[in-house]
Scaffold this active site. Structure first.
Site, PDB file in Angstrom:
ATOM      1  N   ASP A 213       0.916  -1.124   0.192  1.00  0.00           N
ATOM      2  CA  ASP A 213       0.043  -0.047  -0.121  1.00  0.00           C
ATOM      3  C   ASP A 213       0.938   1.119   0.016  1.00  0.00           C
ATOM      4  O   ASP A 213       1.977   1.425   0.775  1.00  0.00           O
ATOM      5  CB  ASP A 213      -0.837   0.002   1.202  1.00  0.00           C
ATOM      6  CG  ASP A 213      -2.048   1.043   1.217  1.00  0.00           C
ATOM      7  OD1 ASP A 213      -2.507   1.109  -0.110  1.00  0.00           O
ATOM      8  OD2 ASP A 213      -2.659   1.590   2.269  1.00  0.00           O
ATOM      9  N   ILE A 214       0.436   2.298  -0.827  1.00  0.00           N
ATOM     10  CA  ILE A 214       1.178   3.467  -0.664  1.00  0.00           C
ATOM     11  C   ILE A 214       0.859   4.313   0.327  1.00  0.00           C
ATOM     12  O   ILE A 214      -0.424   4.639   0.460  1.00  0.00           O
ATOM     13  CB  ILE A 214       1.044   4.230  -2.086  1.00  0.00           C
ATOM     14  CG1 ILE A 214       1.655   3.521  -3.158  1.00  0.00           C
ATOM     15  CG2 ILE A 214       2.058   5.446  -2.205  1.00  0.00           C
ATOM     16  CD1 ILE A 214       1.275   4.065  -4.739  1.00  0.00           C
ATOM     17  N   GLU A 257      -4.467   2.473  -4.783  1.00  0.00           N
ATOM     18  CA  GLU A 257      -2.896   2.727  -4.503  1.00  0.00           C
ATOM     19  C   GLU A 257      -2.536   1.296  -3.590  1.00  0.00           C
ATOM     20  O   GLU A 257      -1.454   1.379  -3.415  1.00  0.00           O
ATOM     21  CB  GLU A 257      -2.515   3.800  -3.653  1.00  0.00           C
ATOM     22  CG  GLU A 257      -3.187   3.635  -2.124  1.00  0.00           C
ATOM     23  CD  GLU A 257      -4.538   4.163  -1.924  1.00  0.00           C
ATOM     24  OE1 GLU A 257      -5.379   4.182  -2.422  1.00  0.00           O
ATOM     25  OE2 GLU A 257      -4.760   4.680  -0.670  1.00  0.00           O
TER      26      GLU A 257
END
Ligand SMILES: [Mg+2]
Length: 361
Positions: A213-214, A257
Site C-alpha cells: 500500500d502506498i 493505491e
C-alpha cells in the site's frame, strides 16, 4: 480441320472434342463418318503435323487420335511434344497404327500414350474408347481444378486464422493488463493465483504473497493533483514489477493505491528478502511527497504472508493474513513490512474454496 460433325446435345451432357492428326484425308473421312452420328462428339481434323500442337491448343481436345507414320515427323515425336506441353500433358492420346506391332505398341505406352488402335478401327470400339478416355480426362481435370480451389481457400483460411490468432493474443494481453499502470490487473491476478495455489497444493510447496500500500496516497493526490497521482502509481507499479526477477513472480494492481505481489515456490525467508528489496526500490525512486508525515518521499507499507497450502486453508486465507500484516505495518508507523502470523489461520478443516479475495480499501 472440319466443322463440328453434329450439333451438340443441349441437355447439359459433356461434349467430347476429338482431334485426329493424320496425313491421309481418306482416314479422316472414314473416322468422321464413324463419329458423325454421335451427338456428344465434335470431330476436328489436322493433316499437317507441324500444325498439330497449335490446333490442339485452340481446340483443347478431350482425346487426340494420333497417326504413327507421317511425313517429316512421326507420331512418337508428336506424342512427346504433347507430353512436354503443360496445357496438353494430360490429354489422352490414342495412337493409330497401320499394323499390330508389339514393339511400336510398347514404345507408345512407354512414351505416355493412353491407347493403341490399328487402322481402321472398329466403329463401336473407337467410340467406346473415345468416350472412356474423354470422361476420365474431364473428371480428372475437374478434380484438379477443385483441388486447386480448395488449396486457395485453405491458404486464405490460414491467413484469416493467423490474423485471428494475433488479435486474440493482443486482446488476451489487454484483458490481463491494468489500463493505468500497465502491470497485471486484479482479474489476471485472481486467475493466476488460483492456478498457482492448486499447483502448490499438489506439490506441497510454500507460496508467498505480499500486499503493498502506498503510504498517505490521499494526501499525495490532494496536494499534487490526480494527474501526478496517476504518474506516482505508474512509477511505483513499474518499480515493483522490475524488482521481481523470476518468471513465475507476479506484480498486479490490486485496486486504488494497493498492489499485490505473488511469489510461487517461495518460503517466508525468500518473501522477506523480496519485501526488503521492494521497500528499497521505492525508496530509491525518491518521489517527493511534501505532505507525508513520515518521510520527504513516497513510501510503502507491506504485509508479507507465506503458506504451504493444504486442505484446511483457502487462497483467501493467505490474502487475509497478508492484509492483517499490512494493517499492523501501518499501525507500527508505515514505511515497513510485517510478516504475517500464521497462527491467525482458521484451524477447522473447510471445504475447498475458489480464490475469493477481499475488496480493496
Ligand atoms: Mg500416316
Amino acid at each position: 480441320m472440319s466443322k463440328p460433325a453434329a450439333d451438340p446435345p443441349d441437355n447439359g451432357e459433356e461434349i467430347y472434342d476429338i482431334l485426329l492428326v493424320d496425313d491421309q484425308p481418306i482416314i479422316a473421312e472414314a473416322i468422321k463418318r464413324m463419329l458423325v452420328t454421335e451427338p456428344d462428339m465434335r470431330f476436328h481434323y489436322c493433316q499437317a503435323s507441324d500444325r498439330a500442337l497449335q490446333l490442339a491448343h485452340e481446340i483443347q481436345p478431350t482425346v487426340i487420335l494420333q497417326d504413327l507414320v507421317m511425313p517429316d515427323t512421326d507420331g512418337m515425336q508428336l506424342l512427346a511434344a504433347y507430353r512436354n506441353d503443360a496445357a496438353l500433358s494430360e490429354v489422352p492420346v490414342v495412337i493409330l497404327s497401320t499394323k499390330e506391332d508389339p514393339h511400336d505398341k510398347s514404345a507408345a505406352f512407354a512414351a505416355g500414350a493412353s491407347d493403341y488402335l490399328v487402322k481402321i478401327p472398329d466403329r463401336i470400339e473407337l467410340i467406346a474408347r473415345i468416350r472412356a478416355h474423354s470422361r476420365s480426362y474431364l473428371s480428372q481435370k475437374q478434380r484438379d481444378e477443385l483441388l486447386q480451389e480448395i488449396k486457395i481457400v485453405h491458404e486464405q483460411l490460414k491467413a484469416v486464422y493467423a490474423q485471428l490468432h494475433q488479435s486474440h493474443q493482443e486482446l488476451e494481453k489487454l484483458s490481463c493488463m491494468d489500463g493505468l499502470t500497465g502491470i497485471s490487473n486484479r482479474r489476471h491476478f485472481d486467475t493466476y493465483f488460483s492456478q498457482e495455489w492448486l499447483r502448490a497444493l499438489r506439490e506441497k510447496i510454500s507460496t508467498s504473497l505480499i500486499l503493498v500500500d502506498i503510504d498517505y496516497f490521499k494526501l499525495y493526490n490532494d496536494h499534487y493533483g490526480h494527474q501526478a497521482g496517476d504518474l506516482c502509481l505508474q512509477a511505483i507499479a513499474q518499480a515493483l514489477a522490475d524488482t521481481l526477477q523470476r518468471p513465475g513472480d507476479l506484480a498486479a494492481r490490486y485496486g486504488g493505491e494497493e498492489f499485490v505481489v505473488l511469489l510461487p515456490y517461495t518460503d517466508a525467508k525468500g518473501a522477506e528478502n523480496i519485501a526488503k528489496q521492494l521497500l528499497d526500490t521505492v525508496k530509491k525512486l525518491a518521489v517527493a511527497h511534501a505532505q507525508s508525515p513520515i518521510d520527504a518521499h513516497v513510501t510503502i507499507s507491506l504485509g508479507v504472508a507465506t503458506l504451504t497450502p493444504d486442505s484446511s486453508v483457502a487462497p483467501s486465507d493467505l490474502v487475509q493474513i497478508a492484509d492483517t500484516a499490512l494493517y499492523q505495518a501501518k499501525e507500527q508507523g508505515r514505511n515497513r513490512y510485517v510478516l504475517a502470523d500464521i497462527s491467525l489461520l482458521p484451524k477447522a478443516p473447510r471445504p475447498k474454496a475458489k480464490v475469493k479475495t477481499r475488496k480493496p480499501r
